[in-house]
Design a protein around this motif. Structure first.
Motif, PDB file in Angstrom:
ATOM      1  N   LYS A 237      47.086  50.991  43.945  1.00 17.80           N
ATOM      2  CA  LYS A 237      47.282  51.147  42.824  1.00 17.80           C
ATOM      3  C   LYS A 237      47.577  49.655  41.946  1.00 17.80           C
ATOM      4  N   ASP A 238      47.086  49.774  40.558  1.00 17.94           N
ATOM      5  CA  ASP A 238      47.163  48.370  39.857  1.00 17.94           C
ATOM      6  C   ASP A 238      47.686  48.698  38.646  1.00 17.94           C
ATOM      7  N   GLU A 239      47.622  47.647  37.597  1.00 16.52           N
ATOM      8  CA  GLU A 239      48.118  47.777  36.333  1.00 16.52           C
ATOM      9  C   GLU A 239      47.489  46.598  35.582  1.00 16.52           C
ATOM     10  N   ILE A 240      46.929  46.790  34.436  1.00 17.96           N
ATOM     11  CA  ILE A 240      46.529  45.898  33.402  1.00 17.96           C
ATOM     12  C   ILE A 240      47.641  45.730  32.574  1.00 17.96           C
ATOM     13  N   LYS A 241      47.995  44.460  32.443  1.00 19.50           N
ATOM     14  CA  LYS A 241      49.146  44.166  31.652  1.00 19.50           C
ATOM     15  C   LYS A 241      49.091  44.110  30.133  1.00 19.50           C
ATOM     16  N   LYS A 242      50.299  44.722  29.548  1.00 23.68           N
ATOM     17  CA  LYS A 242      50.544  44.609  28.127  1.00 23.68           C
ATOM     18  C   LYS A 242      49.808  43.429  27.552  1.00 23.68           C
ATOM     19  N   GLY A 243      49.245  43.560  26.462  1.00 24.15           N
ATOM     20  CA  GLY A 243      48.670  42.228  25.988  1.00 24.15           C
ATOM     21  C   GLY A 243      47.154  41.563  26.384  1.00 24.15           C
ATOM     22  N   THR A 244      46.876  42.367  27.567  1.00 20.97           N
ATOM     23  CA  THR A 244      45.368  41.943  28.198  1.00 20.97           C
ATOM     24  C   THR A 244      44.511  42.781  27.003  1.00 20.97           C
ATOM     25  N   TYR A 245      43.485  41.954  26.501  1.00 16.71           N
ATOM     26  CA  TYR A 245      42.480  42.647  25.551  1.00 16.71           C
ATOM     27  C   TYR A 245      43.348  42.951  24.394  1.00 16.71           C
ATOM     28  N   GLY A 246      44.449  42.557  23.838  1.00 22.16           N
ATOM     29  CA  GLY A 246      45.129  43.034  22.926  1.00 22.16           C
ATOM     30  C   GLY A 246      45.893  44.418  23.278  1.00 22.16           C
ATOM     31  N   LEU A 247      45.895  44.921  24.598  1.00 19.25           N
ATOM     32  CA  LEU A 247      46.582  46.177  24.574  1.00 19.25           C
ATOM     33  C   LEU A 247      47.858  46.255  24.323  1.00 19.25           C
ATOM     34  N   GLU A 248      48.304  47.401  23.638  1.00 17.60           N
ATOM     35  CA  GLU A 248      49.870  47.679  23.209  1.00 17.60           C
ATOM     36  C   GLU A 248      50.753  48.029  24.182  1.00 17.60           C
ATOM     37  N   ASP A 249      50.184  48.647  25.397  1.00 15.14           N
ATOM     38  CA  ASP A 249      50.944  49.064  26.568  1.00 15.14           C
ATOM     39  C   ASP A 249      50.025  48.738  27.590  1.00 15.14           C
ATOM     40  N   PRO A 250      50.837  48.634  28.924  1.00 14.13           N
ATOM     41  CA  PRO A 250      50.307  48.510  30.128  1.00 14.13           C
ATOM     42  C   PRO A 250      49.482  50.034  30.397  1.00 14.13           C
ATOM     43  N   VAL A 251      48.101  49.576  31.359  1.00  8.58           N
ATOM     44  CA  VAL A 251      47.496  50.681  31.548  1.00  8.58           C
ATOM     45  C   VAL A 251      47.456  50.801  33.004  1.00  8.58           C
ATOM     46  N   THR A 252      47.688  51.943  33.848  1.00  8.32           N
ATOM     47  CA  THR A 252      47.799  52.401  35.141  1.00  8.32           C
ATOM     48  C   THR A 252      46.180  52.579  35.524  1.00  8.32           C
ATOM     49  N   THR A 253      45.732  52.010  36.682  1.00  9.14           N
ATOM     50  CA  THR A 253      44.478  52.180  37.109  1.00  9.14           C
ATOM     51  C   THR A 253      44.585  51.638  38.751  1.00  9.14           C
ATOM     52  N   VAL A 254      43.404  51.312  39.305  1.00  3.61           N
ATOM     53  CA  VAL A 254      43.273  50.871  40.796  1.00  3.61           C
ATOM     54  C   VAL A 254      42.641  49.889  41.006  1.00  3.61           C
ATOM     55  N   ALA A 255      42.732  49.168  41.719  1.00  2.00           N
ATOM     56  CA  ALA A 255      42.022  48.039  42.395  1.00  2.00           C
ATOM     57  C   ALA A 255      41.533  47.876  43.882  1.00  2.00           C
ATOM     58  N   VAL A 256      40.241  47.070  43.997  1.00  2.00           N
ATOM     59  CA  VAL A 256      40.040  46.738  45.282  1.00  2.00           C
ATOM     60  C   VAL A 256      40.278  45.348  45.459  1.00  2.00           C
ATOM     61  N   ARG A 257      39.841  44.183  46.429  1.00  2.00           N
ATOM     62  CA  ARG A 257      40.217  43.158  46.302  1.00  2.00           C
ATOM     63  C   ARG A 257      38.829  42.261  46.534  1.00  2.00           C
ATOM     64  N   ALA A 258      38.817  41.224  45.595  1.00  2.00           N
ATOM     65  CA  ALA A 258      37.674  40.335  45.811  1.00  2.00           C
ATOM     66  C   ALA A 258      37.877  39.603  46.902  1.00  2.00           C
ATOM     67  N   MET A 259      36.682  39.194  47.342  1.00  5.84           N
ATOM     68  CA  MET A 259      36.980  38.512  48.670  1.00  5.84           C
ATOM     69  C   MET A 259      35.614  37.498  48.750  1.00  5.84           C
ATOM     70  N   LEU A 260      35.861  36.233  49.574  1.00  5.42           N
ATOM     71  CA  LEU A 260      34.638  35.332  49.926  1.00  5.42           C
ATOM     72  C   LEU A 260      34.109  35.545  51.231  1.00  5.42           C
ATOM     73  N   VAL A 261      32.816  35.767  51.461  1.00  7.36           N
ATOM     74  CA  VAL A 261      32.358  35.977  52.630  1.00  7.36           C
ATOM     75  C   VAL A 261      31.443  34.789  53.280  1.00  7.36           C
ATOM     76  N   VAL A 262      30.802  34.726  54.364  1.00  9.24           N
ATOM     77  CA  VAL A 262      29.851  33.562  54.660  1.00  9.24           C
ATOM     78  C   VAL A 262      28.929  34.199  55.655  1.00  9.24           C
ATOM     79  N   ARG A 263      28.102  33.610  55.851  1.00 11.52           N
ATOM     80  CA  ARG A 263      26.913  33.847  56.857  1.00 11.52           C
ATOM     81  C   ARG A 263      27.688  33.224  58.224  1.00 11.52           C
ATOM     82  N   ASP A 264      27.573  33.881  59.448  1.00 12.38           N
ATOM     83  CA  ASP A 264      28.206  33.846  60.673  1.00 12.38           C
ATOM     84  C   ASP A 264      27.598  32.638  61.450  1.00 12.38           C
TER      85      ASP A 264
END
Length: 322
Positions: A237-264
């Protein structure tokens, strides 16, 4: 004749040694490579500017010439690593899992030569539209022209899974497979109604849109979020903060995670130094997502095997994979 054979053999050995030296020494246990490429994403996303910062940190700290290149992001990056076109890449944690397990878009193209460096920050699923669109819920997307992400992308997989828990499919939309930049341009010029965008917030392309029109982000319902996480546990579960993009209220959504991967096939020593270069200098990351990039969080959501060089660094810091 023997003398001639001796000189011929010596010459062949010299040529072979020169060829091996020219390969950059990227195999495990060998010297450091002379050059590294980091596959990022489109210029309107978060991967690209962060990739430029990471490239500079790696080059400054290791002496390895490093550059960040644009790409189609997560899924394409995993394929590029498999083909050895790049050495390091950004990806989503869910896409890394699909690739290394041979699932979904990687069902016939399993990636077996990739390991993790570390996770970075939440990759927020943003359903972007305008206040004038009349779209205020996922159900309202039905029959609308909606960008669901480029074909084979992580964004497309996210869109399909979110629609699934709402009892919908992309066939219920007038779906378009567009990049982030083309998606926001389409919203701005009125050719599309909404777009799924999976990226760290604030996303550059969406910020640019917000300068032209009044933005709205479609929220996800708590019960649907629970259903999604139950079926696909790499979501949170994630939340886009109030004020982001000028949003008047926070928005509830979901997220995965960004990561760095490398050749073995990069050596333990090289990857150790790369990992250290990034996580020891997070104070130099000027992007808004820099606040989330910390060594102590870098193994959270790590759904694939960690590279021995990265493991060595985190072991020294006393950080264990959960």
């Amino acid at each position: 004749m023997k003398k001639r054979s001796f000189f011929l053999g010596t010459a062949l050995m010299i040529v072979l040694s020169l060829i091996l030296a020219a390969c950059g020494g990227e195999k495990t246990g060998s010297g450091k490579p002379k050059f590294i490429s980091i596959a990022t994403g489109g210029t309107g996303g978060t991967y690209y500017p962060l990739g430029g910062t990471f490239a500079k940190l790696i080059q400054d700290e290791t002496g390895i010439e490093t550059n960040a290149i644009t790409s189609g992001a997560s899924a394409e990056n995993m394929a590029s690593l498999k083909k050895k076109k790049v050495e390091i890449a950004f990806t989503q944690s869910d896409i890394a899992s699909y690739a290394t397990k041979g699932e979904l878009m990687f069902k016939d193209n399993k990636v077996e030569n990739v390991q993790g460096i570390g996770t970075l920050y939440p990759e927020t699923i943003q359903i972007v539209t305008t206040k004038d669109s009349g779209i205020s819920s996922v159900a309202d997307l039905k029959g609308k022209v909606v960008s669901v992400g480029e074909a084979g992308s992580g964004t497309l997989a996210n869109a399909e899974q979110i629609l699934e828990v709402y009892g919908m499919k992309t066939d219920d939309l007038k779906a378009r497979n567009l990049s982030f930049d083309d998606s926001v341009q389409g919203i701005q010029d009125g050719t599309i109604d909404a777009a799924f965008i999976t990226s760290g917030t604030p996303t550059g392309a969406v910020e640019g849109l917000g300068a032209q029109v009044e933005i709205s982000i479609v929220p996800l319902d708590d019960d649907k979020i629970s259903d999604l996480i139950k079926k696909y546990p790499y979501y949170a579960k994630d939340e886009i903060k109030k004020g982001t993009y000028g949003l008047e209220d926070p928005v509830t959504t979901v997220a995965v995670r960004a990561m760095l991967v490398v050749r073995d096939d990069l050596s333990e020593d090289t990857v150790y130094k790369i990992t250290k270069a990034i996580y020891e200098h997070t104070d130099k990351i000027t992007h808004a997502k820099g606040e989330y990039i910390k060594a102590e969080n870098a193994l959270n959501g790590m759904g694939i095997k960690l590279h021995p060089g990265a493991k060595k660094y985190f072991d020294e810091k006393g950080i264990k994979q959960k």
